[in-house]
Design a protein around this motif. Structure first.
Motif, PDB file in Angstrom:
ATOM      1  N   MET A   1      38.740  30.293 -31.904  1.00  0.00           N
ATOM      2  CA  MET A   1      39.621  31.311 -32.093  1.00  0.00           C
ATOM      3  C   MET A   1      40.465  30.862 -33.399  1.00  0.00           C
ATOM      4  O   MET A   1      41.288  32.487 -33.591  1.00  0.00           O
ATOM      5  CB  MET A   1      40.403  31.413 -30.916  1.00  0.00           C
ATOM      6  N   SER A   2      40.125  29.231 -33.499  1.00  0.00           N
ATOM      7  CA  SER A   2      40.832  30.029 -35.249  1.00  0.00           C
ATOM      8  C   SER A   2      39.975  30.631 -36.453  1.00  0.00           C
ATOM      9  O   SER A   2      40.506  30.615 -37.359  1.00  0.00           O
ATOM     10  CB  SER A   2      41.206  28.812 -35.294  1.00  0.00           C
ATOM     11  N   SER A   3      39.151  31.211 -35.829  1.00  0.00           N
ATOM     12  CA  SER A   3      38.072  32.104 -36.451  1.00  0.00           C
ATOM     13  C   SER A   3      38.997  33.734 -36.687  1.00  0.00           C
ATOM     14  O   SER A   3      38.553  33.810 -38.072  1.00  0.00           O
ATOM     15  CB  SER A   3      37.009  31.921 -36.364  1.00  0.00           C
ATOM     16  N   LEU A   4      39.290  34.035 -35.806  1.00  0.00           N
ATOM     17  CA  LEU A   4      40.154  34.621 -35.774  1.00  0.00           C
ATOM     18  C   LEU A   4      40.778  34.916 -37.098  1.00  0.00           C
ATOM     19  O   LEU A   4      41.431  35.893 -37.484  1.00  0.00           O
ATOM     20  CB  LEU A   4      41.387  35.274 -34.638  1.00  0.00           C
ATOM     21  N   ARG A   5      41.621  33.170 -36.713  1.00  0.00           N
ATOM     22  CA  ARG A   5      43.122  34.012 -37.243  1.00  0.00           C
ATOM     23  C   ARG A   5      42.542  33.290 -38.927  1.00  0.00           C
ATOM     24  O   ARG A   5      43.034  33.921 -39.994  1.00  0.00           O
ATOM     25  CB  ARG A   5      43.681  32.156 -37.565  1.00  0.00           C
ATOM     26  N   ALA A   6      42.126  32.874 -39.128  1.00  0.00           N
ATOM     27  CA  ALA A   6      41.070  32.980 -40.747  1.00  0.00           C
ATOM     28  C   ALA A   6      40.803  34.273 -41.263  1.00  0.00           C
ATOM     29  O   ALA A   6      41.088  34.466 -42.530  1.00  0.00           O
ATOM     30  CB  ALA A   6      40.039  32.200 -40.838  1.00  0.00           C
ATOM     31  N   ALA A   7      40.331  34.953 -40.205  1.00  0.00           N
ATOM     32  CA  ALA A   7      39.590  36.068 -40.167  1.00  0.00           C
ATOM     33  C   ALA A   7      41.377  37.367 -41.181  1.00  0.00           C
ATOM     34  O   ALA A   7      41.093  37.792 -41.876  1.00  0.00           O
ATOM     35  CB  ALA A   7      38.600  36.996 -39.749  1.00  0.00           C
ATOM     36  N   LEU A   8      41.859  37.167 -39.832  1.00  0.00           N
ATOM     37  CA  LEU A   8      42.868  37.680 -40.174  1.00  0.00           C
ATOM     38  C   LEU A   8      43.620  37.497 -42.018  1.00  0.00           C
ATOM     39  O   LEU A   8      44.325  38.029 -42.432  1.00  0.00           O
ATOM     40  CB  LEU A   8      44.389  37.362 -39.391  1.00  0.00           C
ATOM     41  N   ALA A   9      43.975  35.713 -42.369  1.00  0.00           N
ATOM     42  CA  ALA A   9      44.358  35.506 -42.878  1.00  0.00           C
ATOM     43  C   ALA A   9      43.788  35.933 -44.525  1.00  0.00           C
ATOM     44  O   ALA A   9      44.404  36.120 -45.775  1.00  0.00           O
ATOM     45  CB  ALA A   9      44.664  34.043 -43.065  1.00  0.00           C
ATOM     46  N   GLU A  10      42.171  36.045 -44.289  1.00  0.00           N
ATOM     47  CA  GLU A  10      41.723  37.083 -45.629  1.00  0.00           C
ATOM     48  C   GLU A  10      41.417  37.316 -45.853  1.00  0.00           C
ATOM     49  O   GLU A  10      41.367  37.776 -47.011  1.00  0.00           O
ATOM     50  CB  GLU A  10      39.718  36.269 -44.888  1.00  0.00           C
ATOM     51  N   SER A 106      49.362  32.461 -32.917  1.00  0.00           N
ATOM     52  CA  SER A 106      49.376  30.013 -32.478  1.00  0.00           C
ATOM     53  C   SER A 106      49.992  29.854 -34.286  1.00  0.00           C
ATOM     54  O   SER A 106      49.184  30.212 -35.199  1.00  0.00           O
ATOM     55  CB  SER A 106      47.874  30.357 -32.098  1.00  0.00           C
ATOM     56  N   CYS A 107      49.889  28.579 -34.341  1.00  0.00           N
ATOM     57  CA  CYS A 107      49.707  28.030 -36.084  1.00  0.00           C
ATOM     58  C   CYS A 107      49.879  26.599 -35.983  1.00  0.00           C
ATOM     59  O   CYS A 107      51.054  25.691 -34.688  1.00  0.00           O
ATOM     60  CB  CYS A 107      51.568  28.350 -36.596  1.00  0.00           C
ATOM     61  N   GLU A 108      48.145  26.508 -34.919  1.00  0.00           N
ATOM     62  CA  GLU A 108      47.808  24.677 -34.904  1.00  0.00           C
ATOM     63  C   GLU A 108      48.541  23.809 -36.084  1.00  0.00           C
ATOM     64  O   GLU A 108      48.187  22.292 -35.658  1.00  0.00           O
ATOM     65  CB  GLU A 108      46.564  24.852 -33.724  1.00  0.00           C
ATOM     66  N   GLY A 112      51.991  22.517 -36.379  1.00  0.00           N
ATOM     67  CA  GLY A 112      52.595  24.337 -35.320  1.00  0.00           C
ATOM     68  C   GLY A 112      52.316  24.515 -34.005  1.00  0.00           C
ATOM     69  O   GLY A 112      51.936  23.345 -33.378  1.00  0.00           O
ATOM     70  N   GLN A 113      52.064  25.393 -33.750  1.00  0.00           N
ATOM     71  CA  GLN A 113      52.396  25.544 -32.017  1.00  0.00           C
ATOM     72  C   GLN A 113      51.002  26.629 -31.246  1.00  0.00           C
ATOM     73  O   GLN A 113      51.421  27.636 -32.245  1.00  0.00           O
ATOM     74  CB  GLN A 113      53.052  25.254 -30.933  1.00  0.00           C
ATOM     75  N   GLU A 114      50.621  25.948 -30.494  1.00  0.00           N
ATOM     76  CA  GLU A 114      49.473  27.183 -30.052  1.00  0.00           C
ATOM     77  C   GLU A 114      50.905  28.531 -29.389  1.00  0.00           C
ATOM     78  O   GLU A 114      51.544  27.781 -28.289  1.00  0.00           O
ATOM     79  CB  GLU A 114      49.007  26.472 -28.808  1.00  0.00           C
ATOM     80  N   CYS A 115      50.518  29.484 -29.326  1.00  0.00           N
ATOM     81  CA  CYS A 115      51.458  30.807 -28.955  1.00  0.00           C
ATOM     82  C   CYS A 115      51.114  30.556 -27.586  1.00  0.00           C
ATOM     83  O   CYS A 115      49.766  30.476 -26.776  1.00  0.00           O
ATOM     84  CB  CYS A 115      51.196  31.884 -29.374  1.00  0.00           C
TER      85      CYS A 115
END
Ligand SMILES: O=C(O)CCC(=O)C(=O)O
Length: 323
Positions: A1-10, A106-108, A112-115
């Motif tokens: 799931m952190s790969s989703l966040r990485a793709a959104l950030a990029e 989320s912001c692990e 930070g914390q998981e949503c």
């Protein structure tokens, strides 16, 4: 799931393929077709009218088709839509959609914390539909006016402008997402056009000088989606919509928030008039059926309660953009 966040950030967006079953899709197409016909014929008050990009949109005279047609239907969870609102609710509260939304909010890192479900705030659920004459939106960011200076734009995007004279590129101060937005089309869809990566920088001089409906913005990407795919995107990515009268479109257009964001999202959400009917929603149909259960119903009620609280605390919110 952190790969989703990485793709959104990029990139400023991330696509998940095939989140709906064939039977979900079938039920949604039927509800969406009925709802669109109702709206086109002037029998639904909350529509996006052709020729106007941002809210507030004029209300049609009941029973009279809006003069220039519509490009969106607002308020899919409004109980006045009867059992079609139940079909839409089942897709809005779908675990496959909300699990991605939770991952993106989320912001692990950095302590930070998981949503979790307890953080989710109900936001918007609308539908973008084929207009009856071709229509295009201007390039925009949902929460930053075109007239913003680079400094104002950087502040809204949560980025730092490079300190060196003449250098405009912004460097993001780590962004925390307090909401996420998605398009989930029921027909093949290529209406959304984005400039990947533009959510983390101010506009280049070429983007500032480009025509409002520039057909070939440098670096632009047409987002191709199949029915049941979903694109989640930063609504401050530079984007626009291009709609053809001869191409069917019914794209579920949703957003969900994180309670930790407080009043940050209030204008974006409440400017769509949802506060007028959100109290009357009844999510009891979620207690049974596919993907449902008492837990799903309770989560929906709690998400609604968090939105009502946000509305109470925010007062008069006005509008994000004009035009
Ligand atoms: O049609 C789309 O997918 C984009 C809509 C859009 O840009 C908006 O609602 O601000």
């Amino acid at each position: 799931m952190s790969s989703l966040r990485a793709a959104l950030a990029e990139n400023g967006f991330v696509i998940q393929r095939q989140v709906l079953s064939a039977s979900d899709l079938e039920a949604l197409r039927e509800a969406a077709t009925r709802t669109t016909e109702r709206a086109r014929s002037g029998n639904w008050p909350d529509v996006r009218t052709v020729g106007k990009q941002f809210p507030p949109w004029p209300k049609p005279t009941p029973g009279e088709p809006p003069q220039d047609g519509i490009w969106g239907v607002q308020g899919l969870l409004n109980p006045a839509l009867g059992c079609d609102a139940d079909v839409f609710a089942r897709s809005y509260f779908n675990d496959k959609v909300l699990d991605v939304a939770k991952a993106l909010m989320s912001c692990e890192e950095d302590g930070g914390q998981e949503c979790t479900d307890e953080d989710l705030v109900l936001e918007l659920y609308n539908m973008l539909v084929r207009p009856e004459s071709d229509f295009e939106l201007e390039w925009h960011r949902d929460d930053v006016p075109r007239t913003a200076t680079p400094e104002e734009e950087a502040a809204k995007l949560g980025i730092r402008l490079a300190a060196k004279e003449g250098e405009r590129e912004g460097k993001r101060v780590k962004k925390r997402y307090w909401n996420t937005q998605w398009n989930l089309p029921l027909y093949p869809d290529d209406s959304l056009i984005v400039v990947p990566g533009s959510h983390v920088r101010v506009r280049t001089p070429a983007e500032r000088e480009a025509a409002a409906k520039e057909p070939n913005m440098p670096g632009q990407l047409v987002v191709h989606l199949e029915p049941g795919d979903v694109v989640f995107y930063d609504n401050n990515i530079l984007h626009r919509g291009v709609y053809k009268a001869d191409k069917e479109r019914m794209s579920l257009h949703g957003s969900v928030g994180h309670a930790g964001g407080g009043c940050f999202r209030a204008t974006n959400v409440l400017q769509h008039g949802i506060g007028k009917w959100i109290d009357q929603c009844d999510f009891s149909s979620l207690a049974s059926g596919p993907g449902g259960g008492e837990k799903a119903r309770q989560r929906a009620e709690d998400m609604r309660a968090r939105l009502v609280k946000l509305g109470r605390e925010s007062g008069d919110v006005g509008y994000s953009l004009t035009g």
